[in-house]
Motif scaffolding. Structure first.
Motif, mmCIF file in Angstrom:
data_model
loop_
_atom_site.group_PDB
_atom_site.id
_atom_site.type_symbol
_atom_site.label_atom_id
_atom_site.label_comp_id
_atom_site.label_asym_id
_atom_site.label_seq_id
_atom_site.Cartn_x
_atom_site.Cartn_y
_atom_site.Cartn_z
ATOM 1 N N ALA A 20 19.647 -1.273 25.176
ATOM 2 C CA ALA A 20 20.058 -0.322 26.214
ATOM 3 C C ALA A 20 19.088 0.840 26.363
ATOM 4 O O ALA A 20 19.113 1.538 27.369
ATOM 5 N N CYS A 21 18.243 1.069 25.333
ATOM 6 C CA CYS A 21 17.264 2.154 25.452
ATOM 7 C C CYS A 21 16.049 1.822 24.599
ATOM 8 O O CYS A 21 16.152 1.050 23.632
ATOM 9 N N PRO A 22 14.911 2.398 24.905
ATOM 10 C CA PRO A 22 13.699 2.146 24.117
ATOM 11 C C PRO A 22 13.880 2.579 22.665
ATOM 12 O O PRO A 22 14.618 3.518 22.368
ATOM 13 N N GLU A 23 13.188 1.910 21.757
ATOM 14 C CA GLU A 23 13.292 2.198 20.330
ATOM 15 C C GLU A 23 12.977 3.670 20.034
ATOM 16 O O GLU A 23 13.620 4.287 19.180
ATOM 17 N N LYS A 24 12.021 4.251 20.749
ATOM 18 C CA LYS A 24 11.622 5.635 20.483
ATOM 19 C C LYS A 24 12.706 6.648 20.845
ATOM 20 O O LYS A 24 12.669 7.795 20.396
ATOM 21 N N ALA A 63 30.487 3.759 18.698
ATOM 22 C CA ALA A 63 31.018 3.287 19.982
ATOM 23 C C ALA A 63 30.492 4.116 21.146
ATOM 24 O O ALA A 63 30.127 3.581 22.191
ATOM 25 N N ILE A 64 30.429 5.434 20.964
ATOM 26 C CA ILE A 64 30.071 6.294 22.102
ATOM 27 C C ILE A 64 28.569 6.398 22.317
ATOM 28 O O ILE A 64 28.128 6.850 23.375
ATOM 29 N N VAL A 65 27.765 5.991 21.322
ATOM 30 C CA VAL A 65 26.320 6.091 21.477
ATOM 31 C C VAL A 65 25.825 5.226 22.637
ATOM 32 O O VAL A 65 24.784 5.487 23.235
ATOM 33 N N ASN A 66 26.609 4.192 22.996
ATOM 34 C CA ASN A 66 26.265 3.320 24.121
ATOM 35 C C ASN A 66 26.707 3.899 25.460
ATOM 36 O O ASN A 66 26.497 3.270 26.499
ATOM 37 N N LYS A 67 27.374 5.056 25.412
ATOM 38 C CA LYS A 67 27.851 5.746 26.613
ATOM 39 C C LYS A 67 28.673 4.819 27.528
ATOM 40 O O LYS A 67 28.340 4.610 28.698
ATOM 41 N N PRO A 68 29.759 4.278 26.996
ATOM 42 C CA PRO A 68 30.588 3.368 27.805
ATOM 43 C C PRO A 68 31.382 4.115 28.867
ATOM 44 O O PRO A 68 31.698 5.293 28.701
ATOM 45 N N LYS A 69 31.698 3.415 29.956
ATOM 46 C CA LYS A 69 32.545 4.015 30.989
ATOM 47 C C LYS A 69 33.999 4.048 30.538
ATOM 48 O O LYS A 69 34.768 4.928 30.915
ATOM 49 N N VAL A 70 34.394 3.051 29.755
ATOM 50 C CA VAL A 70 35.756 2.970 29.213
ATOM 51 C C VAL A 70 35.649 2.641 27.736
ATOM 52 O O VAL A 70 34.875 1.758 27.349
ATOM 53 N N LEU A 71 36.408 3.347 26.909
ATOM 54 C CA LEU A 71 36.383 3.122 25.466
ATOM 55 C C LEU A 71 37.758 2.648 25.008
ATOM 56 O O LEU A 71 38.761 3.320 25.250
#
Length: 281
Positions: A20-24, A63-71
Motif C-alpha cells: 500500500a505504500c513504498p518501503e521508505k 489495523a489502522i496503519v492501513n487507513k481503512p474506510k471501515v474498521l
C-alpha cells in the motif's frame, strides 16, 4: 500479534503485504500509528514483553496503519481485565473521534455498546431486531426481545381492559394481575381485548412497608403486595427477586437507601404507570 515479529514488523506487516505504500514510507506510517495509541517507546519490543492492554493497542495500530474506510472490531476488549477494559473503552472512543473512521464493533457487553456507539444494531438468530441510537434502544425497544435483552427488564403479557389516555390498564390472564401502563407509541393501535406486552426496568420500582395511593391518582401508580424471594447485595445497590403473583416473578434494583429489606418479608411494591411501557409491535 505474530509472536516472532517485533512491534515494528507486526504493524508494518499489512503495509508490506498489500504494498500500500513504498518501503521508505513504512517507518513513518508505523510511528504515526504508535503515536496514536501512545506507545512510541515499545517499537523494538516483542508481544510477549507487553501487557494485555498494550498488546490490544498494538493490534489496533496494526489495523489502522492501513487507513481503512471501515474498521471491524470483533469483541476487542473481551479478554482484558475490567480495569484495563474501561481504559481501552476510553481509548477506542478517542481513536474513533481522531480518525473519523467508521467502526463496526461486535460485542456482548451492553455497557460497552452504549459507551462507544452512535448506533446500535440488536441481532437475534440472524434477525435484525432494532437499529437505533443508544438512547432509542434503551428507552423505546421495538420488540419484546430488545426490551428483555437490554438492561434488567421485567416483561408481562396481558389484554387491554381500559383506556384512559395517556394510560392503559392491562390484565394478565393466567395470574389475574392487572396494572396501569403508559400507552405511548402503541396508543393508536390499542383497543379493549387486544393482547399486549408490557416492559419495566428493574430500577423503576420502590419497596415500602405500607403504601396507600390517592384515588384520583389510581391510574398513575401501581401498588402490589409482594414476597421477597431473594436479596443480592451489589455494592452501590441491591437486587431483589420478588414474587408478584402466581408464576409472576420480577426483578427490582434499588439503591442502598431503600435496600434494608430481607428475603421472606412481605412488602408493597410501587411502580409508576409512566415507568411501565407497551412494546410498540
Amino acid at each position: 500479534l505474530f509472536p516472532h515479529l517485533n512491534i515494528f514488523d507486526n504493524i508494518a506487516f499489512g503495509l508490506r503485504m498489500s504494498k500500500a505504500c513504498p518501503e521508505k514510507e513504512i517507518g513513518a506510517r508505523v510511528e504515526e500509528a504508535l503515536n496514536l495509541v501512545r506507545l512510541p517507546h515499545i517499537i523494538k519490543r516483542f508481544p510477549r514483553e507487553l501487557s494485555g492492554g498494550q498488546q490490544q493497542r498494538v493490534a489496533f495500530a496494526r489495523a489502522i496503519v492501513n487507513k481503512p474506510k471501515v474498521l471491524l472490531l470483533d469483541e476487542p476488549l473481551s479478554a482484558l481485565d475490567p480495569k484495563i477494559r474501561v481504559e481501552m473503552q476510553a481509548e477506542l472512543a478517542r481513536f474513533k473521534k481522531e480518525l473519523k473512521t467508521t467502526f463496526v464493533m461486535v460485542t456482548h457487553d451492553q455497557a460497552e455498546a452504549f459507551a462507544l456507539s452512535d448506533r446500535i444494531a440488536v441481532l437475534s438468530q440472524g434477525k435484525l431486531e432494532q437499529l437505533d441510537s443508544p438512547e432509542e434502544i434503551f428507552e423505546k425497544p421495538r420488540t419484546a426481545f430488545v426490551a428483555d435483552f437490554i438492561g434488567q427488564t421485567n416483561l408481562i403479557k396481558g389484554e387491554v381492559l381500559e383506556l384512559k389516555a395517556p394510560y392503559c390498564k392491562i390484565r394478565n390472564a393466567s395470574s389475574g394481575l392487572s396494572l396501569w401502563t403508559l400507552s405511548g407509541v402503541a396508543e393508536k393501535h390499542l383497543e379493549k381485548g387486544k393482547e399486549v406486552t408490557v416492559w419495566m426496568r428493574s430500577t423503576a420500582f420502590s419497596i415500602h412497608d405500607s403504601f396507600e395511593c390517592e384515588k384520583e391518582k389510581a391510574e398513575e401508580i401501581n401498588v402490589f403486595k409482594v414476597e421477597i424471594i431473594h436479596r443480592s447485595f451489589q455494592g452501590a445497590s441491591c437486587d431483589y427477586h420478588l414474587k408478584i403473583a402466581e408464576n409472576i416473578y420480577w426483578k427490582a434494583s434499588l439503591d442502598k437507601k431503600n435496600s434494608s429489606h430481607s428475603a421472606g418479608q412481605s412488602k408493597f411494591l410501587v411502580l409508576p404507570a409512566s415507568s411501565a411501557k407497551l412494546i410498540a409491535e
